[in-house]
Motif scaffolding. Structure first.
Motif, short mmCIF file in Angstrom:
data_model
loop_
_atom_site.label_atom_id
_atom_site.label_comp_id
_atom_site.label_asym_id
_atom_site.label_seq_id
_atom_site.Cartn_x
_atom_site.Cartn_y
_atom_site.Cartn_z
N ASP A 40 -3.59 0.13 5.60
CA ASP A 40 -2.24 0.12 5.36
C ASP A 40 -1.86 -1.44 5.34
O ASP A 40 -2.60 -2.34 5.39
CB ASP A 40 -1.66 0.63 6.60
CG ASP A 40 -0.11 1.09 6.28
OD1 ASP A 40 0.43 0.84 5.18
OD2 ASP A 40 0.46 1.92 7.13
N ASP B 235 -1.28 -4.97 4.28
CA ASP B 235 -2.02 -5.88 3.41
C ASP B 235 -3.30 -5.42 3.36
O ASP B 235 -4.46 -6.15 3.05
CB ASP B 235 -1.65 -7.30 3.65
CG ASP B 235 -2.04 -7.70 5.09
OD1 ASP B 235 -2.30 -6.74 6.03
OD2 ASP B 235 -2.08 -8.80 5.41
N GLY C 141 -5.84 -6.65 0.75
CA GLY C 141 -5.10 -6.41 -0.40
C GLY C 141 -4.49 -7.40 -0.83
O GLY C 141 -3.91 -7.32 -1.99
N SER D 64 -5.87 -2.85 2.16
CA SER D 64 -5.83 -1.70 0.97
C SER D 64 -6.97 -0.65 1.44
O SER D 64 -6.93 0.52 1.03
CB SER D 64 -6.59 -2.39 -0.55
OG SER D 64 -7.93 -2.87 -0.20
N GLU D 65 -7.70 -1.00 2.44
CA GLU D 65 -9.02 0.08 3.05
C GLU D 65 -9.32 -0.28 4.42
O GLU D 65 -9.31 -1.61 4.52
CB GLU D 65 -9.91 0.19 1.74
CG GLU D 65 -11.10 1.18 2.18
CD GLU D 65 -11.94 1.20 1.13
OE1 GLU D 65 -13.12 1.73 1.56
OE2 GLU D 65 -12.04 0.41 0.16
N GLU E 2 -2.60 -2.33 10.07
CA GLU E 2 -3.68 -2.32 9.18
C GLU E 2 -4.66 -1.10 9.45
O GLU E 2 -5.32 -1.00 8.43
CB GLU E 2 -4.28 -3.65 9.39
CG GLU E 2 -3.39 -4.94 9.01
CD GLU E 2 -4.15 -6.30 8.84
OE1 GLU E 2 -3.62 -7.01 8.12
OE2 GLU E 2 -5.36 -6.22 9.31
#
Length: 228
Positions: free
Chosen positions: A110, A112, A34, A114-115, A66
């Motif tokens: 979660d 930094d 992210g 994004s997926e 993450e």
């Protein structure tokens, strides 16, 4: 008294290769970045080590931040430090690998990341940094590991068939295994307990087994030769 150091110091990161087994194939957990660099690219979970952190603590923190994974089997792989591997500067990474069951650890991005998502080992997207190299090294370690230590407790359901166990080994090795020889060798190590339970459904019922944790841990500690 504070001390100064006249030479430049590289930054230190941790990267985690998380393997899973869905019953048919080997998978790996990736995050979509992210932030820059490689914004939007898929990568291994990981990040920078804090000044006060132990390396394993950093790896576990990054995994939880993450991907939401916590309390998983984690083993150090090796260190990667080729100059130029990270566009942010001179960065050395200590890599770890984990073995989990995807159904018990759904992917969730979660911080930094994004997926987060599980990918089959044979259908991976392009990876950021040198993470394809790290992943290849982790897979090589796992393939070597199953020849001298049992692998399965972290990847299979509590009760499983011998066919499922063989499918796990075939997924890790990337090739078929002779059924008769596999079962003969595996049963000789005495850490599998047959149960009075069978699968149900349209196919012929198969006996379920479980690992004897005490014998399994003893075999993992002393090692064995499992020539496949």
């Amino acid at each position: 008294m504070a001390h100064t150091y006249e030479f430049p110091r590289p930054a230190l990161t941790v990267d985690c290769v998380v393997f899973g087994f869905d019953g048919t194939g080997l998978q790996v957990l990736l995050i979509r970045r992210g932030i820059e660099p490689f914004l939007g690219a898929w990568a291994l979970p990981g990040g920078f080590v804090r000044m006060e952190e132990d390396l394993e603590d950093a790896a576990r923190r990054e995994l939880e931040e993450e991907t939401s994974l916590r309390d998983v089997f984690l083993e150090q792989l090796r260190t990667f430090g080729t100059p130029g591997r990270d566009p942010r500067g001179r960065v050395v990474s200590v890599a770890w690998y984990a073995l989990v069951r995807p159904d018990q650890h759904p992917a969730k991005g979660d911080t930094d990341a994004s997926e987060a998502a599980w990918f089959p080992i044979g259908g991976l997207p392009g990876l950021a940094f040198d993470h394809d190299h790290i992943l290849a090294a982790a897979l090589e370690r796992l393939r070597g590991k199953i020849r001298y230590q049992p692998v399965g407790f972290e990847l299979l359901p509590r009760h499983f068939t011998l066919t499922q166990l063989q499918a796990l080994y075939e997924a890790i090795l990337g090739r078929p295994i002779d059924k008769r020889n596999f079962r003969k060798k595996l049963l000789s190590f005495d850490f599998l307990t047959p149960l009075d339970e069978f699968t149900s459904g349209a196919h012929r019922p198969a006996r379920l087994h479980r690992f004897d944790r005490r014998k399994y841990d003893a075999a993992a500690k002393r090692g064995f030769l499992f020539d496949l």
